[in-house]
Design an enzyme around this catalytic site. Structure first.
Site, PDB file in Angstrom:
ATOM      1  CG  HIS A 280       1.043   5.254   4.309  1.00 40.22           C
ATOM      2  ND1 HIS A 280       0.218   5.150   5.407  1.00 40.22           N
ATOM      3  CD2 HIS A 280       1.803   4.132   4.305  1.00 40.22           C
ATOM      4  CE1 HIS A 280       0.486   4.015   6.054  1.00 40.22           C
ATOM      5  NE2 HIS A 280       1.444   3.373   5.394  1.00 40.22           N
TER       6      HIS A 280
ATOM      7  CG  HIS B 284      -0.299  -0.186   2.520  1.00 39.84           C
ATOM      8  ND1 HIS B 284       0.093  -1.421   2.976  1.00 39.84           N
ATOM      9  CD2 HIS B 284       0.078   0.704   3.478  1.00 39.84           C
ATOM     10  CE1 HIS B 284       0.655  -1.298   4.157  1.00 39.84           C
ATOM     11  NE2 HIS B 284       0.668  -0.018   4.493  1.00 39.84           N
TER      12      HIS B 284
HETATM   13  P1  5GP Z   1       1.819   0.326   7.392  1.00 40.93           P
HETATM   14  O1  5GP Z   1       2.300   0.640   8.788  1.00 40.93           O
HETATM   15  O2  5GP Z   1       1.684  -1.168   7.159  1.00 40.93           O
HETATM   16  O3  5GP Z   1       2.589   1.021   6.325  1.00 40.93           O
HETATM   17  O4  5GP Z   1       0.365   0.968   7.317  1.00 40.93           O
HETATM   18  C1  5GP Z   1      -0.803   0.321   7.649  1.00 40.93           C
HETATM   19  C2  5GP Z   1      -1.851   1.391   7.754  1.00 40.93           C
HETATM   20  O5  5GP Z   1      -3.116   0.786   7.660  1.00 40.93           O
HETATM   21  C3  5GP Z   1      -1.836   2.138   9.100  1.00 40.93           C
HETATM   22  O6  5GP Z   1      -1.724   3.534   8.855  1.00 40.93           O
HETATM   23  C4  5GP Z   1      -3.168   1.770   9.743  1.00 40.93           C
HETATM   24  O7  5GP Z   1      -3.735   2.858  10.447  1.00 40.93           O
HETATM   25  C5  5GP Z   1      -4.019   1.367   8.555  1.00 40.93           C
HETATM   26  N1  5GP Z   1      -5.006   0.347   8.818  1.00 40.93           N
HETATM   27  C6  5GP Z   1      -4.798  -0.831   9.454  1.00 40.93           C
HETATM   28  N2  5GP Z   1      -5.933  -1.564   9.468  1.00 40.93           N
HETATM   29  C7  5GP Z   1      -6.866  -0.825   8.810  1.00 40.93           C
HETATM   30  C8  5GP Z   1      -8.243  -1.050   8.494  1.00 40.93           C
HETATM   31  O8  5GP Z   1      -8.840  -2.089   8.818  1.00 40.93           O
HETATM   32  N3  5GP Z   1      -8.892  -0.085   7.795  1.00 40.93           N
HETATM   33  C9  5GP Z   1      -8.255   1.087   7.410  1.00 40.93           C
HETATM   34  N4  5GP Z   1      -8.981   1.972   6.730  1.00 40.93           N
HETATM   35  N5  5GP Z   1      -6.967   1.334   7.701  1.00 40.93           N
HETATM   36  C10 5GP Z   1      -6.281   0.386   8.388  1.00 40.93           C
END
Ligand code: 5GP
Ligand code: ZN
Length: 134
Positions: free
Chosen positions: A103, A101
């Protein structure tokens, strides 16, 4: 290929509802549930790739196109003054969901978001070691 235990596969595929800003046949863009700033969004491919090293280059290129389009709309619509595009790979980088993903984090003049780091100094030894890898 989908991963049936992956939350972002379920969100991207519409199996779990989400606040969706944009969707096409390949991507869904959703609001992050725990935003770093107002408008913090996530670009999710509908196919499951764990990280940058798994996602094919053509899909990555189209994700960048979505980042441009949706990022511009967030900036304009929310009167943001900047945008960080972040993408984590691996636990030590901060990745918590192992479905690729990107951001999109709108920034606002004077916001106190702690995304900056303390700059170090490139040593000769590090420079030579790193150049030696390529
Ligand atoms: P990472 O730390 O893996 O780069 O980012 C994961 C992101 O996904 C985090 O910013 C977290 O807040 C978001 N996130 C995790 N679970 C969910 C979810 O079930 N729904 C949404 N909309 N965001 C999520
Ligand atoms: Zn997945």
């Amino acid at each position: 290929m989908k991963d049936c235990n992956c939350i972002f596969c379920k969100i991207a595929g519409g199996e779990i509802p989400s606040a969706t800003l944009y969707e096409d046949e390949e991507f869904r863009v959703i609001l992050d549930l725990n935003p770093a700033s107002k408008g913090h969004s996530l670009i999710l491919p509908k196919e499951h790739y764990a990280n940058l090293f798994e996602i094919p280059e053509d899909v990555l290129g189209r994700a960048a196109g979505v980042a441009k389009k949706i990022g511009a709309k967030l900036l304009e619509g929310l009167h943001a003054t900047g945008l960080n595009v972040l993408q984590n790979n691996g636990v030590s980088s901060g990745q918590t969901v192992f479905h690729f993903h990107m951001h999109l984090i709108p920034r606002y003049d004077g916001d106190a978001l702690g995304l900056a780091w303390k700059p170090g100094k490139l040593t000769e030894a590090d420079r030579d070691e790193i150049l030696g890898i390529f």
